[in-house]
Design an enzyme around this catalytic site. Structure first.
Site, mmCIF file in Angstrom:
data_model
loop_
_atom_site.group_PDB
_atom_site.id
_atom_site.type_symbol
_atom_site.label_atom_id
_atom_site.label_comp_id
_atom_site.label_asym_id
_atom_site.label_seq_id
_atom_site.Cartn_x
_atom_site.Cartn_y
_atom_site.Cartn_z
ATOM 1 N N GLY A 18 0.839 -1.118 0.225
ATOM 2 C CA GLY A 18 0.154 0.316 -0.356
ATOM 3 C C GLY A 18 0.832 1.564 -0.381
ATOM 4 O O GLY A 18 1.657 1.613 0.618
ATOM 5 N N LEU A 72 -1.022 9.526 12.315
ATOM 6 C CA LEU A 72 -0.289 11.004 11.967
ATOM 7 C C LEU A 72 -1.405 11.385 10.557
ATOM 8 O O LEU A 72 -2.922 10.972 10.897
ATOM 9 C CB LEU A 72 0.694 10.436 10.680
ATOM 10 N N CYS A 99 -10.765 9.714 7.315
ATOM 11 C CA CYS A 99 -10.802 8.225 8.508
ATOM 12 C C CYS A 99 -11.667 8.878 9.279
ATOM 13 O O CYS A 99 -13.180 7.773 10.005
ATOM 14 C CB CYS A 99 -9.518 8.669 8.603
ATOM 15 N N PHE A 100 -12.117 9.607 9.907
ATOM 16 C CA PHE A 100 -13.010 10.093 11.198
ATOM 17 C C PHE A 100 -14.766 9.407 10.435
ATOM 18 O O PHE A 100 -15.170 8.925 11.761
ATOM 19 C CB PHE A 100 -13.011 11.196 11.073
#
Ligand code: NAD
Ligand code: UGA
Length: 451
Positions: free
Chosen positions: A10, A163, A276-277
């Site tokens: 990835g 990150l 993401c969130f």
């Protein structure tokens, strides 16, 4: 155990920068990043100003390590075979079909990696979950690996990444913590130590936290949920501020000065974006439901619902604003400043709502291409037959401001703070969606509109 070769599967926003930093800090280890997308690998091997990920400081790191001990390759099988340690950093988006669609994490890419690892390995490996995953994924991965293991021993660790985009390199250089989850068996602890030794090349030992695998997997989901919860909390109060005359920035400062709360992640906005969130909270909600914890699921779901409410509320303010010739310029398309990533950016949803209300929409973003902007809107409307996208994308900010009657600031790019909007266009109306920059340009907070 001495690690000489690392392979990361990835080459995205996580795999690229994290491996570049490991290679920079560990010149004695060869780090190869592989990807199923050969164009991405080509771009990672191409000019430094055209790397597939834009991050301040990334090009410098890649410049130093690439070709020395950092490599990008499309030879997945060969690099799996060669490595003693394999990171899995592939995407784990929200499922779009099947059981748990719209909530659960889609693990198909992750499972495909595990199958490849089992297929191409000829010696024992330490396999590391770098992607964000539902708690107890390691169990499933172990099954996949063992089914195909040919007698090879695979030790699975969880090492989630914390990150944030836009500050990835600084975050990787000076992580608040590195989290490593491993089995409590002897071989599990040996593998944990091998990974601790890698990070210890630049991260102080007291910041490297080791736990069991399940705590590590769940801590990642929970950390994102807690960060997003703070944003939804402050955003939920912004509407009350507008009703009462309180000022959301003053509120945020006052609340954040309590050292038990702290000032970070209390900036009111048009809603959080990013890949993401939302997906991680929905994943958490799904997990809670799976374990029969309906009340807990509903508690976390509300964080996403407030986020949708905030995006809609901002768009609606502009739709309801009375102006004879309404031409709206959206400033910022990336989900936050200093990144070219647009995944789940609030701008996409705001632009879409305005377009659906037949409002004339233009966009300007310093890092995002017109192609990407169009792709994002087309994808959002992919279910609609004969969807026609009518949008203008500007490359020059001054021209964009001159040609529009409303500016909607949705991303906090620094260049938007330095502009004297009324000098460029005395008649422009400013809808400032970012509490972060309201002070410099307008006294109004979210969506209060004309000044
Ligand atoms: P990304 O989409 O940028 O990159 C994933 C890459 O994996 C893509 O290049 C894709 O081609 C490749 N890939 C998919 N399946 C593959 C396979 N079977 N074999 C080889 N390559 C394959 O994703 P990302 O933003 O880097 O996120 C990766 C993971 O890290 C996710 O689980 C995410 O939740 C997590 N995470 C992301 C961030 C972030 O800031 N983006 C931060 C922390 C954690
Ligand atoms: C977030 C977390 O901060 C990282 O720790 C995590 O590793 C990552 O998700 C992940 O798992 O992907 P990221 O989404 O890259 O990082 O960026 P953030 O800085 O967290 O911003 C997310 C969104 O929240 C942005 O749209 C930002 O504008 C918004 N935000 C942030 C606010 O609206 N208010 C704030 O006070 C802070």
């Amino acid at each position: 155990m001495q690690i000489k070769n690392i392979c990361c599967i990835g080459a995205g926003y996580v795999g690229g920068p994290t491996m570049a930093v490991i290679a920079l800090k560990c010149p004695h280890i060869n780090v190869t990043v592989v990807d199923a997308n050969p164009d991405k690998i080509k771009a990672w091997n191409g000019p430094l100003d055209k790397l597939p990920v834009y991050e301040p400081g990334l090009a410098e790191v890649v410049k130093e390590a690439r070709g020395r001990n950092l490599f990008f390759s499309d030879d997945i099988s060969g690099n799996i075979e060669k490595a003693e340690m394999i990171f899995m950093a592939v995407n784990t988006p929200t499922k779009t079909e099947g059981e748990g669609a719209g909530m659960a994490a889609d693990l198909r890419y992750f499972e495909a990696c595990a199958i490849d690892i089992a297929k191409f390995s000829k010696t024992d490996k330490i396999v590391i979950e770098k992607s964000t995953l539902p708690v107890r994924t390691a169990e499933k991965i172990k099954e996949i690996l063992e089914e195909n293991s040919k007698g090879i021993h695979f030790e699975i660790l969880s090492n989630p990444e914390f990150l944030a985009e836009g500050t990835a390199i600084q975050d990787l250089f000076k992580s608040d913590r590195v989290l490593i989850g491993g089995d409590e068996t002897q071989s599990g602890q040996k593998a944990v130590q091998a990974l601790v030794d890698i990070y210890a090349n630049w991260i102080p030992k007291e910041k490297i936290l080791t736990t069991n695998v399940w705590s590590s997997e769940l801590a990642k989901l929970a950390s994102n949920a807690m960060l997003a919860q703070r944003i939804s909390s402050i955003n939920s109060l912004s509407v009350l501020c507008e009703k009462t005359g309180a000022n959301i920035e003053e509120l945020s400062t006052a609340i954040g000065m309590d050292h038990r709360i702290g000032p970070h992640f209390l900036k009111s906005s048009v809603g959080f974006g990013g890949s993401c969130f939302q997906k991680d909270i929905l994943n958490l909600v799904y997990l809670c439901k799976f374990y029969g914890l309906e009340d807990v699921a509903e508690y976390w779901h509300q964080v996403v619902k407030i986020n949708d409410y905030q995006k809609n509320r901002f768009a609606q303010k502009i739709i309801d604003f009375k102006l004879s010739e309404k031409k709206v310029l959206i400033l910022g398309w990336a989900f936050k400043k200093d990144t070219n990533d647009t995944r789940e950016s609030a701008a996409i949803y705001i632009a879409n709502s305005l377009l659906k209300a037949n409002i004339n929409v233009s966009v300007y973003d310093p890092m995002v291409s017109e192609k990407q902007i169009r792709k994002d809107l087309e994808l959002l409307n992919s279910n609609e037959k004969n969807y026609k996208l009518n949008i203008k994308v500007f490359e020059n900010l001054n021209n964009a401001l001159k040609e529009n009657s409303i500016v909607a600031i949705v991303t906090e790019w620094d260049e938007f703070k330095r502009i004297n909007y009324h000098l460029i266009n005395p008649n422009i109306h400013i809808f400032d969606g970012r509490g972060i920059i309201t002070k410099e340009i307008t006294k109004y907070s979210i969506g209060l509109g004309n000044d």
